[in-house]
Design an enzyme around this catalytic site. Sequence first.
Site, PDB file in Angstrom:
ATOM      1  CG  HIS A  11      -6.014  -8.915   1.832  1.00 24.67           C
ATOM      2  ND1 HIS A  11      -6.322  -9.376   0.572  1.00 24.67           N
ATOM      3  CD2 HIS A  11      -5.881  -7.565   1.703  1.00 24.67           C
ATOM      4  CE1 HIS A  11      -6.371  -8.364  -0.272  1.00 24.67           C
ATOM      5  NE2 HIS A  11      -6.109  -7.263   0.390  1.00 24.67           N
ATOM      6  CE1 TYR A  37      -6.693  -7.399  -6.366  1.00 24.82           C
ATOM      7  CE2 TYR A  37      -6.818  -8.333  -4.163  1.00 24.82           C
ATOM      8  CZ  TYR A  37      -6.603  -7.252  -5.000  1.00 24.82           C
ATOM      9  OH  TYR A  37      -6.311  -6.022  -4.469  1.00 24.82           O
ATOM     10  CG  HIS A  57      -5.130   0.895  -3.560  1.00 24.53           C
ATOM     11  ND1 HIS A  57      -4.293   0.666  -2.485  1.00 24.53           N
ATOM     12  CD2 HIS A  57      -6.138  -0.006  -3.440  1.00 24.53           C
ATOM     13  CE1 HIS A  57      -4.790  -0.305  -1.738  1.00 24.53           C
ATOM     14  NE2 HIS A  57      -5.896  -0.724  -2.304  1.00 24.53           N
ATOM     15  NE  ARG A  75      -2.955  -3.523  -1.215  1.00 22.81           N
ATOM     16  CZ  ARG A  75      -2.505  -4.410  -0.335  1.00 22.81           C
ATOM     17  NH1 ARG A  75      -1.230  -4.697  -0.266  1.00 22.81           N
ATOM     18  NH2 ARG A  75      -3.339  -5.018   0.492  1.00 22.81           N
ATOM     19  CE  LYS A 134      -6.045  -0.868   5.157  1.00 22.85           C
ATOM     20  NZ  LYS A 134      -7.390  -1.131   4.588  1.00 22.85           N
ATOM     21  NE  ARG A 184      -3.461  -2.267   2.898  1.00 24.00           N
ATOM     22  CZ  ARG A 184      -3.135  -3.392   3.534  1.00 24.00           C
ATOM     23  NH1 ARG A 184      -1.925  -3.517   4.064  1.00 24.00           N
ATOM     24  NH2 ARG A 184      -4.002  -4.375   3.649  1.00 24.00           N
TER      25      ARG A 184
END
Length: 296
Positions: free
Chosen positions: A268, A277, A242, A245, A174, A151
């Site tokens: 994730h 995806y 983004h 990515r 994150k 990211r």
Amino acid sequence: MSTALIERWRAHLAHDRRRSVHTVRAYMATAERLLAFLEQHRGEQVDAATLGRLEQADLRAFLTSRRMDGIGNLTAARELSAVRGFLKFAGGQDARVPQLKGPRVKRGLPRPISPDEAMALAGDIAETAREGWIGARDWAVLLLLYGAGLRIGEAVGLTGDVLPLADTLRVTGKRNKTRIVPLLPQVRAAIETYLAACPYPPERDAPLFRGARGGPLSPALIRRAVQGARGRLGLSDRTTPHALRHSFATHLLGRGADLRSLQELLGHASLSSTQIYTQVDAAHLLDIYRSAHPRA
């Protein structure tokens, strides 16, 4: 309005849940809106005990008022999610949160760009930079997005303690979760070229990527550079940092990467975030079929 309750909610989000500054701000705003609405709606001071007595009708009335403010399905769904979290926090272990089905939100697919577009984008930004070392910096950052799936916040958040570079890179994502991503030789070379040209020597606890005056590089600068390059190259509005990515993930999946490995590479928390995806890849194949098959 219970300002003490709001402040405890803020501290819980920031310190216990380790939410981002943006998330904390958004969740606090939702809680403040809810309390202000309930005080007017119920005609009484609202505290934790009042929140524990809420019914479905109260939450439905709140969402209706927000709808009248003009919010759409996606914002309404996020608002309801934030309200549920706040009510659980306010009620403690014995919290009773009214069950209310949120609006249906159609989840959009990520929109990747082609490898040629990704390289053209990064090359244009590097070539048009006002100084050579800034061009090398932007090239390295964009290669981290496309070549390692970072990211943009993760890329500009790297510090000098990742040096010396190796075949892998430890990334903090994150919620302060760390993961290891492979570092392609081309990406490593781009970072090393930038470091050799950068007028600010790398320091262990300082940002790896510096702004023009030596401070931390702002993600906004990269976004503006991408916006300018896509205009010069005639690329679509979907060409964003983004999107690089997304392209990383889609291209890996198209070349046989399994979902679990891709989940780890992207950082994730759940596999469901990665499974989208597979739809992207199928959509890409369908586009190729439709454009190439004589009967399509």
